[in-house]
Motif scaffolding. Structure first.
Motif, short mmCIF file in Angstrom:
data_model
loop_
_atom_site.label_atom_id
_atom_site.label_comp_id
_atom_site.label_asym_id
_atom_site.label_seq_id
_atom_site.Cartn_x
_atom_site.Cartn_y
_atom_site.Cartn_z
N GLN A 1 9.08 -7.33 -3.01
CA GLN A 1 7.82 -7.89 -3.51
C GLN A 1 6.73 -6.85 -3.32
OE1 GLN A 1 9.27 -11.52 -4.74
NE2 GLN A 1 7.12 -10.98 -4.79
N ILE A 2 6.05 -6.51 -4.41
CA ILE A 2 4.90 -5.61 -4.37
C ILE A 2 3.73 -6.38 -4.95
CG2 ILE A 2 3.97 -3.35 -4.99
CD1 ILE A 2 6.83 -2.42 -5.54
N GLY A 3 2.95 -6.98 -4.10
CA GLY A 3 1.89 -7.85 -4.58
C GLY A 3 2.50 -9.00 -5.34
N ALA A 4 2.07 -9.19 -6.60
CA ALA A 4 2.60 -10.27 -7.43
C ALA A 4 3.89 -9.87 -8.14
CB ALA A 4 1.55 -10.69 -8.46
N ARG A 5 4.27 -8.60 -8.03
CA ARG A 5 5.47 -8.13 -8.71
C ARG A 5 6.70 -8.38 -7.86
NH1 ARG A 5 4.81 -2.06 -9.68
NH2 ARG A 5 3.43 -2.17 -7.87
N SER A 6 7.81 -8.63 -8.53
CA SER A 6 9.07 -8.85 -7.86
C SER A 6 10.16 -8.02 -8.53
CB SER A 6 9.44 -10.34 -7.92
OG SER A 6 10.67 -10.57 -7.28
N PRO B 1 2.51 -1.52 3.85
CA PRO B 1 1.31 -2.24 3.45
C PRO B 1 1.57 -3.75 3.42
CG PRO B 1 1.80 -0.46 1.92
CD PRO B 1 2.98 -0.60 2.81
N ALA B 2 0.52 -4.53 3.60
CA ALA B 2 0.67 -5.98 3.60
C ALA B 2 1.17 -6.51 2.27
CB ALA B 2 -0.67 -6.64 3.96
N SER B 3 0.95 -5.73 1.20
CA SER B 3 1.34 -6.18 -0.14
C SER B 3 2.83 -5.99 -0.41
CB SER B 3 0.54 -5.42 -1.21
OG SER B 3 0.80 -4.02 -1.10
N VAL B 4 3.55 -5.30 0.51
CA VAL B 4 4.96 -4.99 0.28
C VAL B 4 5.83 -5.82 1.23
CG1 VAL B 4 6.73 -3.20 0.38
CG2 VAL B 4 4.45 -2.65 -0.49
N ARG B 5 6.86 -6.44 0.67
CA ARG B 5 7.75 -7.28 1.47
C ARG B 5 9.16 -7.20 0.91
NH1 ARG B 5 9.02 -12.76 1.10
NH2 ARG B 5 7.51 -12.98 -0.59
N LEU C 1 2.86 2.00 -6.27
CA LEU C 1 2.34 0.76 -5.72
C LEU C 1 1.27 0.15 -6.59
CD1 LEU C 1 2.17 1.44 -1.87
CD2 LEU C 1 3.74 -0.07 -3.10
#
Length: 323
Positions: free
Chosen positions: A283-288, A272-276, A322
């Motif tokens: 990074q999951i959205g604003a979470r690290s 998903p675009a929110s996962v990096r 997620l």
């Protein structure tokens, strides 16, 4: 020592019980009568006493039905002191008496359902049979029919760690009165339609931490080599040690099933675009989240609800919600 109640029931039908035992020995030559006798004392005696107290007029017919079932269970190595899994003995002795009124009216369906559930719940790696037994005993006084027993048993099996039961458990709850469905999910003060929507939309409801699953086979785990994962709608297809599996996980547990190489090839590698992944930080959205794994050795897979983290340095899979 065998109870006076059970002694009397056996004595009153001695001839037919002897015939049933003789027939069972013809059908099952390996039937160990010492094992069967022990199971009568340990498993059937408490049941006969409970049913006799709840419905004395049905104690005789119940005992006949339960005696026949006990013969088959012992013959197949499922009950008795030498049982493959002793949990079924525990269910007969400790849980089934809680359902005495239902056993009196429908001995075969009720005892059959409890026995099958005991075998299944205790046979799923990672499930929590004792939790299922305890929660079933707690809710027993509220159950008025075999259908309610079956539905609640499925719900509580899911809550005891059988993750692939989730959708079936929610569907089963639809057949129950709302107050009973809520009691089975452990949320008696909630609103059932609202809770149902939340359970369907979020498999991790109530568990924001996720879970870790898997270990090296040499240490009693599931994976011969560090697992590689690809996502599907239902879970993750896992490749490890030349074998493929389907891993299903949610708030209550994680379960591994068999899968095929084709399923692995067809599964998604898209994130998903929110996962990096940035080095050893996810990074999951604003979470690290900083991972205790070497950078460059980490792999991610994700479906709509869950992020799976693996590494060539470990046999474990880390599963994170997620949402």
């Amino acid at each position: 020592m065998i109870s006076a109640v059970f002694t009397s029931l056996l004595a009153s039908g001695r001839a037919q019980f002897n015939l049933r035992a003789l027939d069972a020995r013809r059908r099952f030559p390996a039937l160990d009568m010492a094992q069967f006798s022990a199971f009568l004392h340990d498993g059937l005696d408490p049941l006969a006493v409970a049913v006799a107290a709840a419905a004395p007029e049905r104690a005789g017919s119940f005992t006949v039905a339960a005696y026949d079932m006990a013969l088959e269970l012992v013959a197949h190595g499922l009950a008795g002191p030498a049982a493959k899994n002793p949990f079924l003995n525990t269910v007969w002795r400790e849980l089934a008496p809680c359902f005495a009124p239902l056993l009196a009216s429908a001995p075969v369906p009720v005892l059959g359902m409890l026995s099958n559930a005991a075998i299944h719940v205790s046979g799923v790696a990672g499930a929590r049979p004792a939790q299922w037994r305890d929660e079933m005993a707690t809710i027993a006084p509220q159950l008025a029919s075999v259908a309610e027993l079956r539905a609640v048993g499925q719900i509580l099996a899911w809550r005891a760690g059988i993750a692939h039961f989730r959708l079936g458990a929610i569907a089963a709850a639809d057949s129950l009165p709302p107050h009973l469905a809520l009691a089975a999910f452990g949320e008696p003060c909630a609103d059932w339609p609202q809770l149902r929507t939340q359970l369907l939309e979020n498999p991790w409801r109530g568990n924001g931490q996720g879970r870790e699953f898997g270990a090296f086979t040499g240490l009693g785990g599931d994976f011969a080599t560090p697992p590689q994962l690809r996502a599907t709608h239902d879970g993750f297809i896992v490749f490890s040690g030349e074998r493929h599996y389907l891993l299903v996980a949610d708030a209550h547990g994680a379960v591994l099933h068999g899968a095929t190489p084709d399923e692995y090839v067809q599964a998604s590698m898209q994130l998903p675009a929110s996962v990096r992944l940035d080095g050893a930080t996810v990074q999951i959205g604003a979470r690290s989240m900083a991972l205790d794994l070497p950078p460059g050795e980490i792999a991610l897979a994700a479906n709509e609800h869950t992020l799976a983290i693996t590494s060539s340095c470990t046999h474990a899979v880390r599963l994170l919600p997620l949402a």
